[in-house]
Design a protein around this motif. Structure first.
Motif, PDB file in Angstrom:
ATOM      1  N   LEU A 152       0.901  -1.391   0.517  1.00 51.50           N
ATOM      2  CA  LEU A 152       0.081  -0.069   0.240  1.00 51.50           C
ATOM      3  C   LEU A 152       1.197   1.075  -0.246  1.00 51.50           C
ATOM      4  O   LEU A 152       1.579   1.285   0.492  1.00 51.50           O
ATOM      5  CB  LEU A 152      -0.872   0.085   1.087  1.00 51.50           C
ATOM      6  N   HIS A 153       1.190   2.120  -0.602  1.00 56.84           N
ATOM      7  CA  HIS A 153       1.188   2.911  -1.198  1.00 56.84           C
ATOM      8  C   HIS A 153       0.707   4.625  -1.022  1.00 56.84           C
ATOM      9  O   HIS A 153       1.439   5.786  -1.087  1.00 56.84           O
ATOM     10  CB  HIS A 153       1.819   3.403  -2.071  1.00 56.84           C
ATOM     11  N   ALA A 154      -0.177   4.775  -0.527  1.00 55.59           N
ATOM     12  CA  ALA A 154      -0.762   5.356   0.043  1.00 55.59           C
ATOM     13  C   ALA A 154      -1.852   5.747   0.906  1.00 55.59           C
ATOM     14  O   ALA A 154      -2.541   4.359   0.545  1.00 55.59           O
ATOM     15  CB  ALA A 154      -1.537   6.934  -0.827  1.00 55.59           C
ATOM     16  N   VAL A 155      -2.299   6.023   2.374  1.00 56.11           N
ATOM     17  CA  VAL A 155      -2.883   5.573   2.932  1.00 56.11           C
ATOM     18  C   VAL A 155      -3.827   7.603   3.657  1.00 56.11           C
ATOM     19  O   VAL A 155      -3.720   7.694   4.288  1.00 56.11           O
ATOM     20  CB  VAL A 155      -2.789   5.276   4.309  1.00 56.11           C
ATOM     21  N   ILE A 231       3.660   2.707   7.617  1.00 55.27           N
ATOM     22  CA  ILE A 231       3.335   3.189   6.621  1.00 55.27           C
ATOM     23  C   ILE A 231       4.157   3.764   5.443  1.00 55.27           C
ATOM     24  O   ILE A 231       5.406   4.343   5.564  1.00 55.27           O
ATOM     25  CB  ILE A 231       2.226   3.930   6.480  1.00 55.27           C
ATOM     26  N   ASN A 232       3.492   3.047   4.147  1.00 62.06           N
ATOM     27  CA  ASN A 232       5.104   3.017   2.970  1.00 62.06           C
ATOM     28  C   ASN A 232       4.054   4.094   2.226  1.00 62.06           C
ATOM     29  O   ASN A 232       4.144   3.466   0.910  1.00 62.06           O
ATOM     30  CB  ASN A 232       4.764   1.871   1.977  1.00 62.06           C
ATOM     31  N   GLY A 233       4.000   5.243   2.764  1.00 59.00           N
ATOM     32  CA  GLY A 233       3.571   6.191   1.597  1.00 59.00           C
ATOM     33  C   GLY A 233       3.067   7.203   1.931  1.00 59.00           C
ATOM     34  O   GLY A 233       2.850   6.801   3.785  1.00 59.00           O
ATOM     35  N   PRO A 234       2.389   8.466   1.609  1.00 64.70           N
ATOM     36  CA  PRO A 234       2.062   9.966   2.169  1.00 64.70           C
ATOM     37  C   PRO A 234       0.356   9.104   3.273  1.00 64.70           C
ATOM     38  O   PRO A 234      -0.246   8.143   2.755  1.00 64.70           O
ATOM     39  CB  PRO A 234       1.359  10.263   1.464  1.00 64.70           C
ATOM     40  N   PHE A 264       8.909  10.537  10.417  1.00 59.71           N
ATOM     41  CA  PHE A 264       8.263   9.922   9.203  1.00 59.71           C
ATOM     42  C   PHE A 264       8.571  10.625   7.885  1.00 59.71           C
ATOM     43  O   PHE A 264       8.417  11.741   8.041  1.00 59.71           O
ATOM     44  CB  PHE A 264       7.051   9.913   9.325  1.00 59.71           C
ATOM     45  N   SER A 265       9.024   9.434   6.922  1.00 59.31           N
ATOM     46  CA  SER A 265       9.369   9.945   5.208  1.00 59.31           C
ATOM     47  C   SER A 265       8.705  10.108   4.686  1.00 59.31           C
ATOM     48  O   SER A 265       8.869  11.440   3.160  1.00 59.31           O
ATOM     49  CB  SER A 265      10.855   9.108   4.862  1.00 59.31           C
ATOM     50  N   ALA A 322      -0.232  10.606  -5.244  1.00 59.19           N
ATOM     51  CA  ALA A 322       0.489   9.986  -4.790  1.00 59.19           C
ATOM     52  C   ALA A 322       0.770   8.989  -6.005  1.00 59.19           C
ATOM     53  O   ALA A 322       1.767   8.002  -5.640  1.00 59.19           O
ATOM     54  CB  ALA A 322      -0.268   9.134  -3.499  1.00 59.19           C
ATOM     55  N   PHE A 323      -0.257   8.796  -6.984  1.00 59.73           N
ATOM     56  CA  PHE A 323       0.178   8.192  -7.686  1.00 59.73           C
ATOM     57  C   PHE A 323       0.217   8.506  -9.233  1.00 59.73           C
ATOM     58  O   PHE A 323      -0.115   7.835  -9.989  1.00 59.73           O
ATOM     59  CB  PHE A 323      -1.571   7.158  -8.273  1.00 59.73           C
ATOM     60  N   GLY A 324       0.477   9.918  -9.501  1.00 61.10           N
ATOM     61  CA  GLY A 324       0.726  10.760 -10.361  1.00 61.10           C
ATOM     62  C   GLY A 324       0.249  10.306 -11.287  1.00 61.10           C
ATOM     63  O   GLY A 324      -0.174  10.602 -13.214  1.00 61.10           O
TER      64      GLY A 324
END
Length: 327
Positions: A152-155, A231-234, A264-265, A322-324
């Motif tokens: 999951l790349h955006a939450v 979490i692996n995303g914004p 958090f990055s 997040a997903f361009g």
């Protein structure tokens, strides 16, 4: 534990307040006139509707989760709103439907792992562009699932929780346990405030007190804190400062504070609407068919209406960025 039947009915009431009946609806696959098709999903024990863009190629996808109503009607209507924006959508039920746990108690987190893996395999989906959005109890779930899955790349979480809460049983007398399980064991949780005594003429206030009274004890249950820094995303949080169901704004503030303290990055934003309540994370296009106004669960009519319009455009922009996705 005499409050539990009232708690259950009020949580279902809350779902109908934000615009949709709590009963489940089922249907066969069908092509929609507005550019996406819907397929019922029952593989690997899933209960979901997959909404597929009709355009060619692989698309960014969003897993959508409803709240404490169980069933499937709300989450599917919510999913349609994202599908109309061009996203592939998995509108996922996680309890209260045939084949799933009957109540929001010890719902296996592995179920969501299966859903993510199923979605990533679909040819219409870009597996590198999958996000999740949940509302209320589903917001708690979205943050928890996002903290566990690198896929999951955006939450985004609407009126969510910062902690795992005690589950919601079907009746009084059931022993308390967690909402979620992992590996067959209950996930650590924060129990309700045991000092709350229901005033049945003010049951919404009493339900709020169950959560607000217990939240200061969260530090006593460190395992219940959702590790959102994993979490692996914004991350996008949506809350109403006047939420009358549970303290979603305060809990969202806790999520932001934890992310900042952990370095958090990725980006994090909290949309907190002063004059809105628990209904604020429902898209404005979903009609209120319950007969109850949005402000029944906090805020003013004007504040909720304005918040719903604003949050929806910013929620779509969040996933687009997040997903361009360009429009």
């Amino acid at each position: 534990m005499k409050f539990l039947p009232v708690l259950i009915s009020a949580l279902v009431f809350c779902t109908t307040v934000i615009g949709l009946p709590a009963a489940a609806t089922e249907g066969s696959a069908s092509v929609q006139p507005d550019s996406f098709a819907i397929e019922e999903v029952s593989e690997n024990g899933l209960v979901a509707a997959f909404m597929m863009p009709m355009s060619a190629g692989s698309h960014p996808a969003i897993i959508v989760l409803g709240g404490s109503e169980g069933g499937t009607a709300f989450v599917r209507s919510l999913g349609r709103q994202f599908a109309q924006e061009g996203y592939a959508v998995l509108a996922l039920s996680y309890f209260g439907a045939t084949g799933l746990p009957a109540t929001a108690e010890e719902v296996p987190l592995e179920y969501f792992d299966n859903a993510i893996e199923w979605l990533a395999r679909q040819p219409q989906v870009d597996p590198e562009r999958i996000g999740i959005f949940g509302v209320s109890k589903g917001g708690e779930a979205a943050l928890l699932i996002g903290s566990r899955s690198r896929q999951l790349h955006a939450v985004a979480a609407g009126v969510p929780s910062s902690v795992v809460w005690q589950g919601i049983p079907a009746s009084a007398g059931a022993p308390p346990t967690s909402t979620w399980s992992l590996g067959g064991a209950p996930v650590p949780y924060v129990p309700y405030d045991p000092t709350v005594r229901f005033d049945f003429t003010r049951y919404m206030e009493s339900i709020y007190a169950l959560y607000s009274g217990a939240l200061p004890t969260a530090d006593e249950h460190p395992g219940a804190m959702i590790p959102v820094e994993q979490i692996n995303g914004p991350v996008l949080l949506i809350s109403g400062r006047s939420d009358a169901m549970w303290p979603s704004a305060a809990m969202s503030d806790m999520v932001v504070a934890r992310l900042r303290s952990k370095g958090f990055s990725h980006s994090v934003e909290h949309l907190a609407y002063e004059d809105a309540g628990h209904a604020v994370s429902s898209p404005p296009a979903l009609p209120n068919t319950s007969g109850y106004p949005d402000e029944a669960v906090g805020g003013t009519a004007e504040g909720n209406a304005a918040g719903r319009v604003d949050m929806w455009s910013r929620l779509i922009a969040f996933f687009d960025t997040a997903f361009g996705v360009t429009r």
